[in-house]
Write an enzyme that holds these catalytic residues in place. Structure first.
Site, PDB file in Angstrom:
ATOM      1  CG  ASP A  70      -0.133  -0.448   2.439  1.00  0.00           C
ATOM      2  OD1 ASP A  70       0.933  -0.299   2.538  1.00  0.00           O
ATOM      3  OD2 ASP A  70      -0.878  -1.120   3.391  1.00  0.00           O
ATOM      4  CG  ASP A 139      -9.222  -1.970  11.973  1.00  0.00           C
ATOM      5  OD1 ASP A 139      -8.375  -2.722  11.667  1.00  0.00           O
ATOM      6  OD2 ASP A 139      -9.648  -0.970  11.175  1.00  0.00           O
ATOM      7  CG  HIS A 141      -6.057  -2.386   8.844  1.00  0.00           C
ATOM      8  ND1 HIS A 141      -6.307  -1.874  10.057  1.00  0.00           N
ATOM      9  CD2 HIS A 141      -4.864  -2.489   8.781  1.00  0.00           C
ATOM     10  CE1 HIS A 141      -5.297  -1.058  10.132  1.00  0.00           C
ATOM     11  NE2 HIS A 141      -4.179  -1.469   9.485  1.00  0.00           N
ATOM     12  CD  GLU A 146      -9.060   0.735   7.728  1.00  0.00           C
ATOM     13  OE1 GLU A 146      -8.990   0.161   8.551  1.00  0.00           O
ATOM     14  OE2 GLU A 146      -8.441   1.835   7.793  1.00  0.00           O
TER      15      GLU A 146
END
Length: 245
Positions: A70, A139, A141, A146
């Site tokens: 990313d 979370d 990810h 996400e």
């Protein structure tokens, strides 16, 4: 869990050394390996261990090709918070890799859809990744995928959750400086790697790692999809595994 192997480490340093050993063994067996790489605090120790191996003459990365997961939208490669800069600083500048074969999404692209198509096509061109390195977000990810209502398939431009912005603000002067969007390999892109290596450390990750390993497979916990991959190794320290033991 189709092909999930759990390696227990004492602490962050032990986790980093064990994970680096897996990467190094692959490179020694296949000098022209294609690696998917990750950023963030989790893999820094792994990269340091690879550098140490190279400096001792135990590792040759001259034939390796890499592609990063990313990149922030709006950050240039020379920005100290960009992931291109991160990779140069923590690995590429210190080993004998050919930087012309190290790829990161272009955060400065003015056409998000075109950049996503370009990067996905690039991944196809350089060949199937022999290993994809991942960290694990609080979370759940992976990359910047996400929690959502569906698993993404290919490279995409995503809005970052506030929890991710808060987690990453330590690298910036304030949360306001953290870009709100990023390019990321999609879940499908990640799953197309031959092998996946995830590094997880710290008590703060214990709850989400338990969900990844034992909870339902769902896009609300993106990393849970890894349980359907044919070859996954998780290297985690005792603190991160404390709810899974």
């Amino acid at each position: 869990m189709i092909g999930m192997d759990i390696i227990r480490a004492r602490d962050y340093e032990d986790m980093s050394l064990k994970a680096a050993g897996i990467v190094a063994d692959l490179i020694r067996k296949k000098p022209d390996a294609v690696l998917g790489l990750a950023t963030g605090s989790s893999p820094i120790g792994l990269y340091k261990a690879l550098i140490d191996m190279y400096q001792r003459g135990e590792l040759d990365m001259s034939g390796v090709t890499t592609a990063n997961l990313d990149e922030y939208v709006g950050l240039s490669p020379d920005n100290e918070q960009s992931y291109r800069y991160f990779m140069d600083h923590y690995l590429f500048d210190h080993v004998n890799i050919d930087k012309a074969r190290t790829f990161v999404p272009d955060g400065m692209s003015e056409d998000a859809d075109a950049e996503c198509r370009r990067y996905e096509a690039l991944l196809s061109k350089i060949g199937e990744r022999d290993l994809q390195l991942l960290g694990l977000g609080l979370d759940g990810h992976i990359g910047f995928n996400e929690p959502s209502e569906a698993f993404s398939d290919v490279t995409c431009c995503v809005e970052l959750d506030q929890s991710t912005i808060e987690a990453n603000k330590r690298f910036f002067s304030s949360a306001e400086e953290v870009p709100g969007k990023a390019y990321t390999m999609g879940i499908g892109t990640i799953m197309r790697a031959k092998k996946i290596l995830m590094v997880v450390n710290g008590e703060a990750k214990a709850g989400i790692l338990e969900k990844v390993m034992r909870g339902p497979v769902c896009p609300g916990v993106p990393a849970s999809i890894l349980r359907f991959h044919r070859d996954v190794t998780i290297v985690a320290d005792e603190a991160a595994l404390s709810k899974c033991l």
